[in-house]
Structures are given as C-alpha cells and as structure tokens.
Scaffold this motif. Structure first.
Motif, PDB file in Angstrom:
ATOM      1  N   ALA A  60       0.830  -1.208   0.000  1.00  0.00           N
ATOM      2  CA  ALA A  60       0.000   0.000   0.000  1.00  0.00           C
ATOM      3  C   ALA A  60       0.864   1.256   0.000  1.00  0.00           C
ATOM      4  O   ALA A  60       0.555   2.238  -0.685  1.00  0.00           O
ATOM      5  N   GLU A  61       1.970   1.219   0.743  1.00  0.00           N
ATOM      6  CA  GLU A  61       2.863   2.383   0.776  1.00  0.00           C
ATOM      7  C   GLU A  61       3.578   2.559  -0.563  1.00  0.00           C
ATOM      8  O   GLU A  61       3.694   3.678  -1.069  1.00  0.00           O
ATOM      9  N   PHE A  62       4.042   1.460  -1.133  1.00  0.00           N
ATOM     10  CA  PHE A  62       4.725   1.547  -2.427  1.00  0.00           C
ATOM     11  C   PHE A  62       3.781   1.985  -3.541  1.00  0.00           C
ATOM     12  O   PHE A  62       4.197   2.632  -4.507  1.00  0.00           O
ATOM     13  N   SER A  63       2.512   1.650  -3.408  1.00  0.00           N
ATOM     14  CA  SER A  63       1.568   1.918  -4.500  1.00  0.00           C
ATOM     15  C   SER A  63       1.297   3.406  -4.710  1.00  0.00           C
ATOM     16  O   SER A  63       0.778   3.795  -5.753  1.00  0.00           O
ATOM     17  N   VAL A  64       1.640   4.238  -3.737  1.00  0.00           N
ATOM     18  CA  VAL A  64       1.410   5.666  -3.883  1.00  0.00           C
ATOM     19  C   VAL A  64       2.698   6.424  -4.218  1.00  0.00           C
ATOM     20  O   VAL A  64       2.699   7.644  -4.337  1.00  0.00           O
ATOM     21  N   VAL A  65       3.794   5.682  -4.401  1.00  0.00           N
ATOM     22  CA  VAL A  65       5.072   6.297  -4.744  1.00  0.00           C
ATOM     23  C   VAL A  65       5.170   6.456  -6.260  1.00  0.00           C
ATOM     24  O   VAL A  65       4.788   5.571  -7.018  1.00  0.00           O
ATOM     25  N   GLU A  66       5.674   7.609  -6.691  1.00  0.00           N
ATOM     26  CA  GLU A  66       5.878   7.807  -8.119  1.00  0.00           C
ATOM     27  C   GLU A  66       6.974   6.862  -8.600  1.00  0.00           C
ATOM     28  O   GLU A  66       8.095   6.873  -8.081  1.00  0.00           O
ATOM     29  N   PRO A  67       6.702   6.015  -9.579  1.00  0.00           N
ATOM     30  CA  PRO A  67       7.694   5.027 -10.007  1.00  0.00           C
ATOM     31  C   PRO A  67       8.773   5.633 -10.892  1.00  0.00           C
ATOM     32  O   PRO A  67       8.604   6.712 -11.470  1.00  0.00           O
ATOM     33  N   LEU A  68       9.881   4.914 -10.989  1.00  0.00           N
ATOM     34  CA  LEU A  68      10.878   5.213 -12.010  1.00  0.00           C
ATOM     35  C   LEU A  68      10.425   4.515 -13.280  1.00  0.00           C
ATOM     36  O   LEU A  68      10.168   3.309 -13.285  1.00  0.00           O
ATOM     37  N   VAL A  69      10.331   5.259 -14.357  1.00  0.00           N
ATOM     38  CA  VAL A  69       9.862   4.703 -15.627  1.00  0.00           C
ATOM     39  C   VAL A  69      11.020   4.788 -16.617  1.00  0.00           C
ATOM     40  O   VAL A  69      11.574   5.868 -16.866  1.00  0.00           O
ATOM     41  N   ILE A  70      11.361   3.633 -17.186  1.00  0.00           N
ATOM     42  CA  ILE A  70      12.544   3.502 -18.025  1.00  0.00           C
ATOM     43  C   ILE A  70      12.134   2.973 -19.395  1.00  0.00           C
ATOM     44  O   ILE A  70      11.354   2.026 -19.497  1.00  0.00           O
ATOM     45  N   GLY A  71      12.655   3.554 -20.456  1.00  0.00           N
ATOM     46  CA  GLY A  71      12.411   3.061 -21.803  1.00  0.00           C
ATOM     47  C   GLY A  71      13.472   2.048 -22.203  1.00  0.00           C
ATOM     48  O   GLY A  71      14.667   2.277 -22.000  1.00  0.00           O
ATOM     49  N   ILE A  72      13.041   0.925 -22.753  1.00  0.00           N
ATOM     50  CA  ILE A  72      13.945  -0.115 -23.229  1.00  0.00           C
ATOM     51  C   ILE A  72      13.687  -0.338 -24.712  1.00  0.00           C
ATOM     52  O   ILE A  72      12.574  -0.683 -25.113  1.00  0.00           O
ATOM     53  N   GLY A  73      14.719  -0.133 -25.519  1.00  0.00           N
ATOM     54  CA  GLY A  73      14.578  -0.271 -26.961  1.00  0.00           C
ATOM     55  C   GLY A  73      14.942  -1.657 -27.452  1.00  0.00           C
ATOM     56  O   GLY A  73      14.848  -2.641 -26.713  1.00  0.00           O
ATOM     57  N   SER A  74      15.401  -1.721 -28.701  1.00  0.00           N
ATOM     58  CA  SER A  74      15.706  -3.005 -29.314  1.00  0.00           C
ATOM     59  C   SER A  74      17.115  -2.980 -29.892  1.00  0.00           C
ATOM     60  O   SER A  74      17.770  -1.948 -29.922  1.00  0.00           O
ATOM     61  N   GLY A  75      17.559  -4.127 -30.336  1.00  0.00           N
ATOM     62  CA  GLY A  75      18.890  -4.235 -30.909  1.00  0.00           C
ATOM     63  C   GLY A  75      19.762  -5.172 -30.104  1.00  0.00           C
ATOM     64  O   GLY A  75      19.491  -5.464 -28.934  1.00  0.00           O
TER      65      GLY A  75
END
Length: 289
Positions: A60-75
C-alpha cells in the motif's frame, strides 16, 4: 538514510571482468557498453530514490510512490542493458519492485527483453513521462543525431525517446559514422495506401538528390511489404549524405502520407556508448556544431 554513492551501489553488482566471456571481443564490448550506460544513468536515479523507498514496507505504501519509468529499446546491444537492469532489480530487491520500476517497450523485441528479465512492462498511455530511455541506433553521428528504423519500429522508438528526460544510445562501433546516411538509407514509415503518392512527392521535393526509394519487403519470411506495429509500411530512401539532420527530417515530415522518419535529430541524447571490436568501450557526448 543518506543518499548512497554510485560506487557503493555498483560494487554490489557483478563486474563484467568476472563474467564468462562471450562469443567474441565485440560481444564482450557490447555487454560492457550497456552495463556502463545503465550504471552511469540508472544507478544515480536509484540512489536518489533509496532514502525514500527504504522507509516503505507495505504494498500500500509503495503503490502511492511515483515510479521510475525507463524506456527499453531493441537491438543486439540493448539486450545487455535489459540484462543489467534485471540484475539491478534482483540485487536491490529490498528497494525495487514491480510498483516502483516500470519499463516501456519500443516494440515486440523489447517487450520480450523486459519480460524475460522479470521487469514490469508498462505502456506510454499509463506512464507518459520517462526518466531515461536506452536504445540502439543504425547510425549515430558526432552530434548524436541518429538513424533508426532498421527493425521497423521507428515511430514507437521516437515516441519513447522523446518522452524521456534523457536518451542514451548503446551500440557497436559500426554504428558510429561521420554523418548520417553514411551507409544506411533513411527509413520512413508511410501510410499503407500512400507509397506511390509519397514517392512522387519525394521526387518533387528532392529532385535529383533522391537516388533510391524502395518499399521494404519482408521476404523470405513473408511475401509482401514489411508491416509495422502501427500497420503501416516502411520505405527506405537515399537522398545523399545528411548533414543538416533537422532540415531533412522536417522536409520529409511535411509530405502527406509520411507518418514518421527514421532521422532522430538530437533533442535529448546525452551520451552514446559504443562497443569496439577490440573489446573496449567508447563513450561519446554530443559535440557542438
């Protein structure tokens, strides 16, 4: 809790020198380049979050934290970047979970990379703001302008790159060129009933500079044109050496029927990491014109 140093975090991770050697010096260098890119650009983000995350103990505490969002490409090089991120999640599992680390894919291959490394897959619709995106390139010039689209995911790749605060290129040294279209044609994504119209407009716009204009075929696996994730087709064009990347990109984008180009004028590319055939890694930051 104070912010941990990047060195202290990196010390808890595997060192490339201790890992089993891969098939060639180039593959070892590509892995080293990806690990260095991830360590230098993701670990600082993690370090800044640990003091906050270390105080949380319930879902419940983690669910209100702004996450780190990372883009993963290809290759082939980004494979190792996803591998390193998966290791970071495992090693620092007391801080990182599926609620506070989200990965956004640029296409089918990168979706598989994310899932196979036990990372949580998200979408740009839910997470429109990324902290950093890691992707490969077909070509990259000294200003870190790129050509992308060899895998026909250029629209998705550009959406992810431009949604990130920072864009990081990881590739092998064959992708480092003095100018764009050095050896690659420019991929353009075109509405699937518009190639003939687009070709005629390209001839008007570029005249004799337009040397080649071909619909990319998907043979031998499938008869017919390549179909992108967005159900469009890909055309590969040659208009000669591209020195003014933004200008050529804008000239292409104003043609009706062209959805996106594989030219990536540098907007937010902070660094490129190239694995060299001798096993070394070269890091490049944008040069001023």
């Amino acid at each position: 809790m104070s912010v941990p140093s990047i060195e202290s975090l990196e010390a808890q991770l595997s060192q490339v020198s201790d890992l089993e050697s891969l098939a060639s010096p180039l593959e070892n260098a590509k892995r080293l380049a990806s690990y260095k890119a991830m360590d230098e650009h993701f670990l600082p983000l993690l370090a800044s979050k640990i003091p906050e995350w270390s105080k949380l103990s319930t879902i419940a505490e983690f669910s209100v934290v702004e996450p780190l969002v990372i883009g993963i490409g290809s290759g082939s090089t980004v494979v190792y970047a996803a591998e390193r991120l998966g290791e970071i999640k495992r090693v620092f599992s007391q801080y990182i979970n599926d609620l506070n680390l989200i990965c956004i894919a640029t296409g089918f291959q990168s979706e598989n990379l994310i899932l196979s490394n036990n990372l949580r897959l998200g979408t740009l619709a839910y997470y429109p703001k990324l902290a950093v995106a890691f992707d490969g390139a077909d070509e990259c010039d000294p200003q870190l302008n790129c050509i992308k689209g060899g895998g026909a995911c250029l629209l998705q790749e550009k959406l992810i790159a431009l949604s990130a605060d920072k864009f990081i290129v990881v590739a092998d040294d064959r992708k480092k060129v003095p100018y764009l279209s050095y050896s690659w044609k420019i991929p353009i994504e075109v509405v699937n009933n518009a190639p003939t119209f687009v070709e005629n407009q390209l001839k008007k716009e570029f005249g004799d500079d337009l040397k080649e204009c071909d619909i990319r075929e998907s043979m031998p696996k499938k008869a017919g044109a390549v179909v992108t994730d967005n159900f469009n087709c890909i055309m590969d064009i040659n208009v000669g050496p591209v020195h003014n990347v933004k200008d050529v990109h804008q000239r292409l984008k104003q043609i009706t029927g062209i959805v996106e180009t594989g030219l990536f004028p540098n907007v937010n590319c902070a660094a490129a990491y190239f694995g060299n055939s001798d096993g070394s890694v070269e890091k490049i930051v944008p040069q001023t014109e």
